[in-house]
Write a protein that holds these residues in place. Sequence first.
Motif, PDB file in Angstrom:
ATOM      1  N   VAL A 195       7.147  -6.551  -5.195  1.00 49.79           N
ATOM      2  CA  VAL A 195       7.173  -6.456  -6.659  1.00 49.79           C
ATOM      3  C   VAL A 195       7.158  -7.840  -7.298  1.00 49.79           C
ATOM      4  O   VAL A 195       6.469  -8.070  -8.295  1.00 49.79           O
ATOM      5  N   ASP A 196       7.909  -8.765  -6.729  1.00 51.77           N
ATOM      6  CA  ASP A 196       7.950 -10.123  -7.273  1.00 51.77           C
ATOM      7  C   ASP A 196       6.571 -10.759  -7.273  1.00 51.77           C
ATOM      8  O   ASP A 196       6.191 -11.446  -8.222  1.00 51.77           O
ATOM      9  N   ARG A 197       5.816 -10.522  -6.226  1.00 52.84           N
ATOM     10  CA  ARG A 197       4.450 -11.051  -6.157  1.00 52.84           C
ATOM     11  C   ARG A 197       3.579 -10.485  -7.271  1.00 52.84           C
ATOM     12  O   ARG A 197       2.828 -11.213  -7.917  1.00 52.84           O
ATOM     13  N   GLU A 198       3.661  -9.176  -7.444  1.00 53.92           N
ATOM     14  CA  GLU A 198       2.828  -8.536  -8.468  1.00 53.92           C
ATOM     15  C   GLU A 198       3.220  -8.998  -9.866  1.00 53.92           C
ATOM     16  O   GLU A 198       2.354  -9.255 -10.714  1.00 53.92           O
ATOM     17  N   MET A 199       4.501  -9.110 -10.111  1.00 52.70           N
ATOM     18  CA  MET A 199       4.965  -9.576 -11.412  1.00 52.70           C
ATOM     19  C   MET A 199       4.479 -10.989 -11.692  1.00 52.70           C
ATOM     20  O   MET A 199       4.010 -11.291 -12.798  1.00 52.70           O
ATOM     21  N   SER A 200       4.565 -11.847 -10.696  1.00 54.18           N
ATOM     22  CA  SER A 200       4.147 -13.245 -10.864  1.00 54.18           C
ATOM     23  C   SER A 200       2.651 -13.328 -11.137  1.00 54.18           C
ATOM     24  O   SER A 200       2.203 -14.125 -11.970  1.00 54.18           O
ATOM     25  N   ASP A 201       1.880 -12.491 -10.451  1.00 58.69           N
ATOM     26  CA  ASP A 201       0.428 -12.489 -10.630  1.00 58.69           C
ATOM     27  C   ASP A 201       0.066 -12.070 -12.052  1.00 58.69           C
ATOM     28  O   ASP A 201      -0.681 -12.770 -12.760  1.00 58.69           O
ATOM     29  N   LEU A 202       0.593 -10.926 -12.484  1.00 59.98           N
ATOM     30  CA  LEU A 202       0.269 -10.428 -13.823  1.00 59.98           C
ATOM     31  C   LEU A 202       0.765 -11.378 -14.906  1.00 59.98           C
ATOM     32  O   LEU A 202       0.055 -11.674 -15.879  1.00 59.98           O
ATOM     33  N   THR A 256       0.820  -1.208   0.000  1.00 62.32           N
ATOM     34  CA  THR A 256       0.000   0.000   0.000  1.00 62.32           C
ATOM     35  C   THR A 256       0.855   1.260   0.000  1.00 62.32           C
ATOM     36  O   THR A 256       0.617   2.192  -0.780  1.00 62.32           O
ATOM     37  N   LEU A 257       1.872   1.283   0.850  1.00 64.02           N
ATOM     38  CA  LEU A 257       2.724   2.469   0.948  1.00 64.02           C
ATOM     39  C   LEU A 257       3.538   2.705  -0.325  1.00 64.02           C
ATOM     40  O   LEU A 257       3.650   3.834  -0.806  1.00 64.02           O
ATOM     41  N   PHE A 258       4.113   1.642  -0.880  1.00 65.66           N
ATOM     42  CA  PHE A 258       4.896   1.790  -2.110  1.00 65.66           C
ATOM     43  C   PHE A 258       4.015   2.247  -3.270  1.00 65.66           C
ATOM     44  O   PHE A 258       4.455   3.019  -4.127  1.00 65.66           O
ATOM     45  N   ALA A 259       2.780   1.749  -3.310  1.00 68.88           N
ATOM     46  CA  ALA A 259       1.864   2.148  -4.384  1.00 68.88           C
ATOM     47  C   ALA A 259       1.491   3.618  -4.258  1.00 68.88           C
ATOM     48  O   ALA A 259       1.354   4.332  -5.255  1.00 68.88           O
ATOM     49  N   GLU A 260       1.328   4.094  -3.028  1.00 70.83           N
ATOM     50  CA  GLU A 260       0.913   5.477  -2.801  1.00 70.83           C
ATOM     51  C   GLU A 260       2.062   6.470  -2.986  1.00 70.83           C
ATOM     52  O   GLU A 260       1.873   7.552  -3.538  1.00 70.83           O
ATOM     53  N   LYS A 261       3.260   6.104  -2.506  1.00 69.00           N
ATOM     54  CA  LYS A 261       4.341   7.077  -2.429  1.00 69.00           C
ATOM     55  C   LYS A 261       5.545   6.776  -3.305  1.00 69.00           C
ATOM     56  O   LYS A 261       6.356   7.661  -3.563  1.00 69.00           O
ATOM     57  N   GLY A 262       5.693   5.542  -3.741  1.00 71.22           N
ATOM     58  CA  GLY A 262       6.895   5.167  -4.468  1.00 71.22           C
ATOM     59  C   GLY A 262       7.973   4.712  -3.513  1.00 71.22           C
ATOM     60  O   GLY A 262       7.939   4.992  -2.313  1.00 71.22           O
ATOM     61  N   LEU A 295       2.003   0.250  -8.190  1.00 72.73           N
ATOM     62  CA  LEU A 295       3.349  -0.009  -7.688  1.00 72.73           C
ATOM     63  C   LEU A 295       4.296  -0.375  -8.831  1.00 72.73           C
ATOM     64  O   LEU A 295       5.420   0.102  -8.895  1.00 72.73           O
ATOM     65  N   LEU A 296       3.818  -1.225  -9.738  1.00 70.78           N
ATOM     66  CA  LEU A 296       4.671  -1.675 -10.833  1.00 70.78           C
ATOM     67  C   LEU A 296       5.067  -0.540 -11.776  1.00 70.78           C
ATOM     68  O   LEU A 296       6.187  -0.518 -12.294  1.00 70.78           O
TER      69      LEU A 296
END
Length: 214
Positions: free
Chosen positions: A75-82, A34-40, A119-120
């Motif tokens: 990031v690894d989780r999001e990449m794997s999901d997409l 959540t924090l990385f998506a909001e702020k980088g 985030l990505l």
Amino acid sequence: MNHAYGTLVDVTTPARVRMSGTERREQLIQVGRTLFAEKGFEAVTVEEVAAEAGVSKPVVYEHFGGKEGLYAVVVDREMSDLLSRVQAALTPDRPKAMLQSVVLAWLDYISEQTEGFRLLVRDSAPGVAQGSFASLLSDIATRVAGQLAAEFDRRGYNPKQADMYAQMLVGMVTSTGIWWIDVRKPKRDELAAHLVNLAWNGLSGLEHKPRILK
């Protein structure tokens, strides 16, 4: 305070539930996401992650070794999901149906995992090259190119150009998704139909040797 039976009992403060190591790690991942998506990446601190999770800084270091480690896991989780969604959509069936399936899979990910997509497309962490969005897009384009090459060959086009066209298609869907994530208009199916219309009708009318007009 309850004085029944002469015993002082505090009924105002609920007992604190102790998390297991696995549960705590998952909590930190969700907070970081959540924090990385909001702020980088750069704007988020370990102190902030710890505060949001209600733990001390050493707990974050214990699980991830620091902010970089947490970011890499997220990031690894999001990449794997997409990537798994796109891969599942790349069924060697009818080419147009496959293109539609991939576009819908991409838009579904954006709708269902909006934080993850934000985030990505944000800045990548230094030293986490394997987790960069560019790397993910390259991987997806390579898989799309594998399907395009066979179709190009079957239709009499140069299969060696499949890589180039795959990059174009992935770039088109990605750019549209970045725009759509905020406006959310038109609805998913309508947007997918327009993307497929542009991509498919463009592909179906390809010239064998296109040239720039002079």
